[in-house]
Design an enzyme around this catalytic site. Structure first.
Site, PDB file in Angstrom:
ATOM      1  CD  GLU A  78      -2.668   1.608   0.326  1.00 31.49           C
ATOM      2  OE1 GLU A  78      -3.136   2.762   0.275  1.00 31.49           O
ATOM      3  OE2 GLU A  78      -2.959   0.725  -0.515  1.00 31.49           O
ATOM      4  CG  HIS A  81      -0.755   2.052  -4.930  1.00 28.72           C
ATOM      5  ND1 HIS A  81      -1.887   2.675  -4.463  1.00 28.72           N
ATOM      6  CD2 HIS A  81      -0.874   2.005  -6.281  1.00 28.72           C
ATOM      7  CE1 HIS A  81      -2.662   2.982  -5.493  1.00 28.72           C
ATOM      8  NE2 HIS A  81      -2.070   2.590  -6.588  1.00 28.72           N
ATOM      9  CG  HIS A 189      -8.597   5.036  -6.024  1.00 32.00           C
ATOM     10  ND1 HIS A 189      -8.021   6.263  -6.259  1.00 32.00           N
ATOM     11  CD2 HIS A 189      -7.602   4.267  -5.500  1.00 32.00           C
ATOM     12  CE1 HIS A 189      -6.751   6.248  -5.890  1.00 32.00           C
ATOM     13  NE2 HIS A 189      -6.475   5.039  -5.433  1.00 32.00           N
ATOM     14  CG  HIS A 301     -18.183  -7.751 -14.863  1.00 33.69           C
ATOM     15  ND1 HIS A 301     -17.759  -6.591 -15.466  1.00 33.69           N
ATOM     16  CD2 HIS A 301     -17.079  -8.546 -14.793  1.00 33.69           C
ATOM     17  CE1 HIS A 301     -16.479  -6.667 -15.750  1.00 33.69           C
ATOM     18  NE2 HIS A 301     -16.036  -7.848 -15.360  1.00 33.69           N
ATOM     19  CG  HIS A 358      -9.668  -9.207 -16.064  1.00 35.41           C
ATOM     20  ND1 HIS A 358      -9.958  -9.490 -17.375  1.00 35.41           N
ATOM     21  CD2 HIS A 358     -10.863  -8.886 -15.483  1.00 35.41           C
ATOM     22  CE1 HIS A 358     -11.255  -9.345 -17.596  1.00 35.41           C
ATOM     23  NE2 HIS A 358     -11.819  -8.962 -16.462  1.00 35.41           N
TER      24      HIS A 358
END
Length: 391
Positions: A78, A81, A189, A301, A358
């Site tokens: 985290e 990032h 986000h 989806h 993906h």
């Protein structure tokens, strides 16, 4: 504007776009490895610039945040990032400064926006949340309006606009932590990251001179725009699926695709599955929806993927037929790879490398569409400050 500065713009936009793509991939890795709340504060991690590494620091972290015990294998992900996002922010700031060079008002707005953003972060860390929010709003508004008023071609305007986007993206990153992975924030986000990448990619393509000699491909351009919109909606659905932990709501392994839980029509609850706001204070880590609601999200989806696949497959053929063979092939290849990765996620139980890929392939598919869109747009002459038409 000198040719040297224009070359700097071209190379910086290209490098920033590539860096943003890597950041999208790493962000997906953080989210999919359940490390989104591994640093319970922002922008520090357990009160530290990096993350706790020594026994004493770990003990202090656990005492300070008893509800969130320190997990070393997640916390570094985290915080790294965040460091990468900050690095991209600096690149975007430099890009905005170059794009607004010799335009005093725009340049002043960019500088002021950066200063307000920095001061706002400092005030947030000192508990002045109201003033921090006001400064953040100003930091977003200044480059936004500067881009709209900049008397230069579209790529220059976007280079300034993306600064406003990335400041707002930083706020979304903060809210992701402070609002405990609220799905609407997590999804936003993700969309913010894709938007940042898309804007930088578009600027890089236009600075590189990608474009058409005339307006002969105007009709194809409209079709590509529709494709970009459809893909953006599908990316949003994918983000909503991930944020609500619904990726395996239809099970995994044999019988999980194309059927859901071994059925063509399983129990679903679309109303609960698509409530965007559920109040503040709920920890959404692991998801809060029941199986019918998650199954509804997963099915939506899949249906969205079917619509996008059919349209983009047709669009790739249209691009091929109009002479843009390489672009048509790129769309088709990225599309097929993305579908195969999605099916693999379900079949193999959401392995982290496949799930991360993906996300990355969605960004590459977006890039293929943006490149095709840029190719249908009349070219901007890099030697001129303002083109004859378009831009």
């Amino acid at each position: 504007m000198s040719l040297r500065m224009k070359r700097w713009l071209r190379w910086l936009a290209a490098f920033a776009a590539l860096f943003a793509f890597g950041l999208v991939m790493f962000g997906a890795f953080v989210r999919l490895s359940n490390a989104g709340l591994s640093c319970p504060d922002w922008p520090t991690c357990y009160g530290q610039v990096t993350w706790p590494q020594h026994a004493q620091a770990v003990a202090h972290a656990d005492a300070s945040f008893p509800d969130r015990p320190y997990e070393a294998h997640k916390a570094w992900r985290e915080q790294v990032h965040r460091f990468l996002a900050g690095t991209l922010g600096v690149m975007v700031l430099v890009l905005a400064l170059l794009a607004s060079w010799r335009r005093r008002r725009a340049l002043a707005a960019v500088v002021a926006g950066a200063v307000f953003a920095a001061v706002g972060v400092g005030m947030y860390m000192h508990g002045e949340h109201l003033w921090s929010s006001a400064l953040a709003a100003c930091a977003i508004a200044l480059p936004l309006f500067a881009s709209l008023g900049l008397n230069r071609p579209g790529a220059w305007k976007i280079s300034v606009l993306v600064l406003a986007v990335i400041i707002f993206q930083a706020m979304l990153g903060m809210w992701t932590v402070t609002l405990l992975l609220k799905p609407v924030v997590v999804t936003s986000h993700l969309l913010g990251g894709m938007t940042t990448f898309g804007l930088l990619a578009w600027a890089a393509l236009r600075f590189a001179g990608v474009g058409a000699a005339d307006y002969g491909l105007a009709s194809l351009r409209k079709l590509v725009v529709i494709g970009v919109v459809l893909l953006a909606c599908q990316i949003a659905l994918g983000g909503w699926t991930s944020a609500n932990y619904a990726a395996l709501a239809c099970g995994y392994g044999p019988g999980s695709f194309p059927k859901c839980l071994g059925q063509w029509m399983p129990a679903t609850d679309f109303k609960q599955g698509f409530i965007l706001w559920r109040g503040i204070g709920v920890n959404y880590e692991g998801g809060v929806l029941d199986l019918p609601a998650r199954s509804a999200i997963q099915i939506a989806h899949r249906l969205g993927a079917l619509v996008v696949f059919c349209y983009l497959a047709w669009l790739s053929f249209k691009a091929w037929a109009r002479g843009l063979r390489g672009f048509g092939i790129a769309i088709a290849v990225a599309l097929v790879c993305q579908v195969l990765l999605g099916i693999s996620n379900v079949h193999f139980g959401l392995p982290l490398p496949v799930a991360t890929a993906h996300n990355g392939m969605a960004a590459l598919l977006l890039f293929a569409l943006l490149a095709t869109l840029a190719r249908t747009q009349p070219r901007v002459t890099i030697a001129a400050d303002v083109p004859a038409r378009g831009g």
